[in-house]
Design an enzyme around this catalytic site. Structure first.
Site, PDB file in Angstrom:
ATOM      1  N   THR A 188       9.719  -6.639 -12.323  1.00  0.00           N
ATOM      2  CA  THR A 188       9.138  -7.949 -12.587  1.00  0.00           C
ATOM      3  C   THR A 188       8.154  -8.328 -11.496  1.00  0.00           C
ATOM      4  OG1 THR A 188      11.162  -8.669 -13.694  1.00  0.00           O
ATOM      5  CG2 THR A 188       9.667 -10.389 -12.926  1.00  0.00           C
ATOM      6  N   CYS A 190       3.635   0.495  12.566  1.00  0.00           N
ATOM      7  CA  CYS A 190       4.560   1.202  11.681  1.00  0.00           C
ATOM      8  C   CYS A 190       5.399   2.231  12.425  1.00  0.00           C
ATOM      9  CB  CYS A 190       3.792   1.879  10.550  1.00  0.00           C
ATOM     10  SG  CYS A 190       2.825   0.722   9.557  1.00  0.00           S
ATOM     11  N   ASN A 215      -6.194   2.712  10.990  1.00  0.00           N
ATOM     12  CA  ASN A 215      -5.408   1.551  11.401  1.00  0.00           C
ATOM     13  C   ASN A 215      -5.129   1.493  12.892  1.00  0.00           C
ATOM     14  OD1 ASN A 215      -3.765   3.877  10.357  1.00  0.00           O
ATOM     15  ND2 ASN A 215      -2.105   2.737  11.340  1.00  0.00           N
ATOM     16  N   SER A 254      -3.354  -3.509   0.700  1.00  0.00           N
ATOM     17  CA  SER A 254      -2.181  -4.347   0.952  1.00  0.00           C
ATOM     18  C   SER A 254      -2.629  -5.767   1.239  1.00  0.00           C
ATOM     19  CB  SER A 254      -1.389  -3.794   2.139  1.00  0.00           C
ATOM     20  OG  SER A 254      -0.180  -4.484   2.312  1.00  0.00           O
ATOM     21  N   ALA A 255      -1.974  -6.751   0.633  1.00  0.00           N
ATOM     22  CA  ALA A 255      -2.418  -8.144   0.727  1.00  0.00           C
ATOM     23  C   ALA A 255      -2.300  -8.724   2.132  1.00  0.00           C
ATOM     24  CB  ALA A 255      -1.624  -9.011  -0.251  1.00  0.00           C
ATOM     25  N   HIS A 256      -1.262  -8.332   2.871  1.00  0.00           N
ATOM     26  CA  HIS A 256      -1.018  -9.013   4.143  1.00  0.00           C
ATOM     27  C   HIS A 256      -1.983  -8.582   5.246  1.00  0.00           C
ATOM     28  CE1 HIS A 256       1.250  -5.978   6.664  1.00  0.00           C
ATOM     29  NE2 HIS A 256       1.399  -5.412   5.480  1.00  0.00           N
ATOM     30  N   ALA A 294       0.815  -1.212   0.000  1.00  0.00           N
ATOM     31  CA  ALA A 294       0.000   0.000   0.000  1.00  0.00           C
ATOM     32  C   ALA A 294       0.848   1.261   0.000  1.00  0.00           C
ATOM     33  CB  ALA A 294      -0.936  -0.001   1.206  1.00  0.00           C
ATOM     34  N   THR A 295       2.026   1.212   0.632  1.00  0.00           N
ATOM     35  CA  THR A 295       2.883   2.403   0.662  1.00  0.00           C
ATOM     36  C   THR A 295       3.277   2.813  -0.748  1.00  0.00           C
ATOM     37  OG1 THR A 295       3.735   1.936   2.884  1.00  0.00           O
ATOM     38  CG2 THR A 295       5.088   3.327   1.462  1.00  0.00           C
ATOM     39  N   GLN A 308      -7.299  -1.216   5.813  1.00  0.00           N
ATOM     40  CA  GLN A 308      -7.981  -1.892   6.923  1.00  0.00           C
ATOM     41  C   GLN A 308      -9.430  -2.261   6.605  1.00  0.00           C
ATOM     42  OE1 GLN A 308      -6.429  -2.830   9.718  1.00  0.00           O
ATOM     43  NE2 GLN A 308      -4.494  -1.822   9.223  1.00  0.00           N
TER      44      GLN A 308
END
Length: 367
Positions: free
Chosen positions: A222, A309, A140, A184-186, A72-73, A168
């Site tokens: 890539t 963070c 968050n 963000s996936a995580h 996301a950043t 979130q």
């Protein structure tokens, strides 16, 4: 160990892990191809990336495209820097550092104030030269759900674009409408190292990261088929069980409110994702709780003293200060987060340990 830090990251879903393994072959396998190569292995890898793109896109509004990023950043950097170079970027006082730090490098920036309940005040005006409004969907640190529809409307009235950090919210609830959305996936049981920027059709961005333009001419580098596949599988799983996950989080929320009845809630109890509980002991100074000592005394329970963070920085949470807490109250606050794989027994055990450790410091209700 008991994990109650779902805002920082989430456990990898088995479905995501299984989807990734196919594209992590070593010598003799066929899944390690470069998705940008024209041969058969490359085309197979590219097909996996495009399947994942469709799965990720299914959780976004219609009428846009998905750009894969490292997280996301990077998505936020692409949105803020790629959408223009002149004019003001207006952002709420409780945005993630990825938004704040990037907005501060813009031509001009403007901070939108936040009410004590943790929501961005909709009665304030935007500067006339605002080109971009940044307001997250779910905070968050304190979990408050923001009035995104109203701010999207205000942005349109100012001929400005609207960027939403939905990290979130994505996979937990319907994602709000916007011009650009970063995820963000995580944070939804996918792998770390991959995220996405959703861009509404008709929005043109400039390239920020040069070197090949592999991702729609906007993002060079890539792509990892394994990370994309894991992200896609996690998104599909979240979509299929969104209601079930939300019901589970709600049950845990109501139990946690009872277990921590002697603690004060930071931010609104209603306009909030109920998988996030940011609390402090009652009293003007948070009962004098030493959170670092608390975390040391309860080492087998994973929770946060604020945003992961910013942990270790020694800085007081800018979010808690923005909603009116003094420094002592903010430093006495803890954040508990739960989700799909949290059990009621884990929550109850963790609460007993945290309450006992706080009591050992002489902290109790009303002090």
């Amino acid at each position: 160990m008991i994990y109650l830090d779902y805002q920082a990251t989430t456990p990898l879903a088995p479905e995501a892990r299984d989807a990734m393994l196919r594209w992590m072959d070593g010598p003799g396998g066929t899944g390690f191809g470069n998705p940008h190569s024209p041969h058969r292995m490359g085309r197979q890898a590219a097909a996996a990336v495009e399947l994942a793109r469709d799965q990720v896109a299914a959780l976004f509004p219609a009428g846009g495209r998905v750009i894969f990023t490292s997280g996301a950043t990077e998505a936020i950097n692409l949105a803020i820097r790629g959408s223009g170079s002149t004019g003001a970027v207006s952002y709420s006082a409780i945005e993630h550092a990825a938004v704040i730090d990037t907005a501060e490098t813009a031509d001009k920036s403007h901070v939108l104030n936040v009410a004590k309940n943790g929501q961005c005040n909709t009665r304030q005006d935007l500067p006339n030269d605002t080109r971009l409004v940044c307001l997250m969907q779910v905070n968050n640190e304190i979990g408050t759900i923001q009035p995104t529809v109203e701010w999207h409307r205000k942005a349109k009235e100012n001929n400005a674009l609207y960027l939403c950090d939905a990290v979130q919210a994505y996979g937990r609830m319907e994602v709000t409408g916007a011009d650009m959305i970063a995820v963000s996936a995580h944070k939804l049981h996918g792998p770390k190292g991959i995220g996405a920027l959703w861009v509404r059709d008709g929005i043109d961005l400039g390239e920020v990261q040069t070197g090949g333009g592999q991702e729609k001419g906007l993002r060079s580098g890539t792509l990892s088929p394994a990370l994309c596949a894991g992200f896609g599988a996690a998104a599909q799983e979240a979509r299929e069980r969104m209601e079930q996950d939300a019901d589970h989080a709600e049950k845990l929320w109501h139990r946690a409110r009872d277990l921590f009845e002697d603690w004060e809630l930071n931010g609104s109890a209603e306009a909030r994702w109920h998988g996030n509980m940011n609390i402090r002991p009652r009293g003007p100074n948070g009962g004098g709780l030493d959170v670092n000592r608390l975390m040391s005394d309860v080492r087998d329970v994973m929770f946060s003293a604020g945003s992961a963070c910013a942990s270790g920085s020694g800085r007081t949470s800018h979010v808690l200060e923005a909603i009116g807490l003094n420094k002592k109250q903010a430093k006495a606050s803890i954040r508990l987060g739960w989700g799909r794989y949290t059990t009621m027994e884990e929550l109850e055990t963790a609460a007993a340990k945290i309450n006992a450790a706080a009591k050992a410091q002489g902290v109790s209700a009303g002090e």
